[in-house]
Design an enzyme around this catalytic site. Structure first.
Site, PDB file in Angstrom:
ATOM      1  N   HIS A 319       0.855  -1.185   0.000  1.00 43.17           N
ATOM      2  CA  HIS A 319       0.000   0.000   0.000  1.00 43.17           C
ATOM      3  C   HIS A 319       0.889   1.232   0.000  1.00 43.17           C
ATOM      4  O   HIS A 319       1.966   1.232   0.605  1.00 43.17           O
ATOM      5  CB  HIS A 319      -0.906   0.004   1.237  1.00 43.17           C
ATOM      6  N   ASP A 377      -7.811  -4.495  -0.471  1.00 41.24           N
ATOM      7  CA  ASP A 377      -8.351  -4.795  -1.804  1.00 41.24           C
ATOM      8  C   ASP A 377      -8.235  -6.276  -2.152  1.00 41.24           C
ATOM      9  O   ASP A 377      -9.048  -6.808  -2.903  1.00 41.24           O
ATOM     10  CB  ASP A 377      -7.616  -3.968  -2.864  1.00 41.24           C
TER      11      ASP A 377
END
Length: 443
Positions: A319, A377
């Site tokens: 991320h 995600d």
């Protein structure tokens, strides 16, 4: 220019940074502003006036664009707080409506406040009947995000009594309408794409239950609500509700800084979220898993991901902000297993590939050293597909959940006396001034 930090000689004075322009032998002191959490920031608002120079920060990754009390992220430690409350606790102990109230008003509600808020949102879930005609103007294969951009933006044409941003009551009504109607719009976009009739909202259902009902119910039979799936949906909403000054939130604030109405601002946020580098990541995870095909290919895929000469990248790992385990991913991982077990889908080949990839990555030294942990995600796409959503709806659901965060950020910006219209500067590298040449004389 050189920069040095100076502490005040007296306790009452503020810290500052001194920038020295060696070429012009000039120094300027810039104040340091402390937050309640996180690093101090250098206040550069007077930099141009005092030096004739701007800062240069593509992507604004080192620039604080606003002051906010809503969400705090510590990416190195893997911390995400909403109004001071850890996201893990909110996801486990709270529900989405309570988190909405928290983001909007700054505190967790009492029972009476929560009941009044839920009733206020619930009474706004229906769309103006004429808005149904807007959907029929789109092609059946239109992406749900395209539909949502258009319909949410069109709300300003139907709800004139909540577009005056100077009126606190109108701002509140607009906030309730957006939170209430975006799930209806998202569900209708899905129904339209598959040729099924729209299903109207029901006031006796919770927020998450209502969305599932509008999405999957049909008029010819009773829809049976699965409490495990409803809880998972509610958690997905909570985990995506706000995430500080990301691209779409910054877009909403920038649009709002011009005085645009709230429906236009949220439509702008939806448009930004649609980008594959932002809200489309979970859709990309499913595409990657389909490309892998079988868990037998995972050693080959991991080898490719390690190779710096190979442009292949594992989607759903790492991320931009978090250099530790994304705290939302831990909750999403648990939810993922609960949903798969409830639906009896643990033997699904695609999901088996995902789970094996997760296992290998969490034990592989390369991924551990690079801090490439599975992110939110990675799991959300698996959950949503297992629940029956097509990949085209993944980003629309993200937008649905993020709407309350956008509204809270927009509301905070409007009420901030220091806010002004956004106007970034630039480093110009084009042609210098030159005379116009008539077309007949151009070589």
């Amino acid at each position: 220019m050189n920069a040095t930090t100076t502490a005040a000689a007296k306790p009452a004075a503020k810290e500052s940074v001194t920038l020295t322009d060696n070429q012009n032998n000039k120094a300027v002191n810039l104040p340091l502003l402390p937050g309640t959490l996180g690093p101090k920031v250098v206040d550069v608002r007077k930099l141009y006036a005092e030096t004739g120079m701007f800062t240069y920060d593509p992507g604004y990754t080192s620039t604080g664009s606003c002051e906010s009390k809503i969400t705090f992220i510590d990416g190195d430690e893997g911390v995400l707080l909403h109004r001071g409350y850890p996201i893990e606790e909110l996801a486990e102990k709270s529900n989405f409506m309570e988190v909405c109230y928290l983001l909007l008003y700054g505190e967790l509600p009492t029972e009476a406040q929560k009941a009044k808020f839920e009733e206020g949102v619930t009474r706004h879930t229906m769309l103006h009947e004429q808005m149904h005609q807007i959907f029929r103007g789109f092609r059946r294969d239109a992406h749900p995000m395209a539909v949502m951009c258009g319909v949410v933006g069109a709300m300003s044409a139907f709800y004139h009594d909540s577009t005056d941003i100077t009126d606190p009551r109108q701002r509140e009504i607009a906030s309730y309408r957006l939170i209430a109607k975006v799930p209806t719009i998202a569900a209708m976009a899905f129904k339209y794409s598959i040729g099924q009739p729209f299903v109207y909202p029901r006031n006796d259902l919770s927020y998450a239950e209502n969305f599932l009902h509008m999405t999957f119910a049909v008029p010819c039979e009773t829809y049976k609500m699965n409490p495990v799936l409803a809880k998972a949906m509610d958690r997905i909403f909570i985990l995506h509700a706000d995430h500080e000054q990301n691209a779409s939130t910054s877009t909403v604030r920038l649009a709002g800084s011009s005085g645009a109405n709230p429906f236009a601002c949220i439509a702008a946020g939806i448009a930004c979220l649609w980008g594959p580098a932002h809200g489309g990541a979970n859709e990309a995870v499913l595409a990657m898993l389909k490309q892998i095909g079988s868990k037998d290919r995972i050693p080959e895929i991991v080898k490719r991901a390690r190779d710096p000469k190979d442009d292949f990248r594992l989607m759903g790992f790492g991320h931009r902000v978090y250099k530790n385990y994304d705290p939302r991913a831990k909750v999403m991982q648990k939810t993922c297993y609960e949903v798969l077990n409830e639906l009896g889908m643990t033997n699904n080949p695609l999901l088996e590939t995902a789970m094996e990839l997760e296992r290998v990555a969490l034990q592989d030294d390369y991924f551990i050293q690079k801090k490439l942990y599975p992110n939110v995600d990675f799991y959300s796409g698996i959950i949503l597909q297992a629940m029956g959503f097509p990949t085209s709806m993944f980003t629309a659901i993200f937008a649905l959940a993020r709407t309350v965060g956008w509204i809270a950020q927009w509301k905070e910006m409007i009420e901030d006396p220091a806010q002004k219209i956004g106007r970034p500067r630039q480093l110009y590298t084009g042609a210098t001034k030159r005379p116009y040449v008539p077309i007949a004389r151009r070589a």
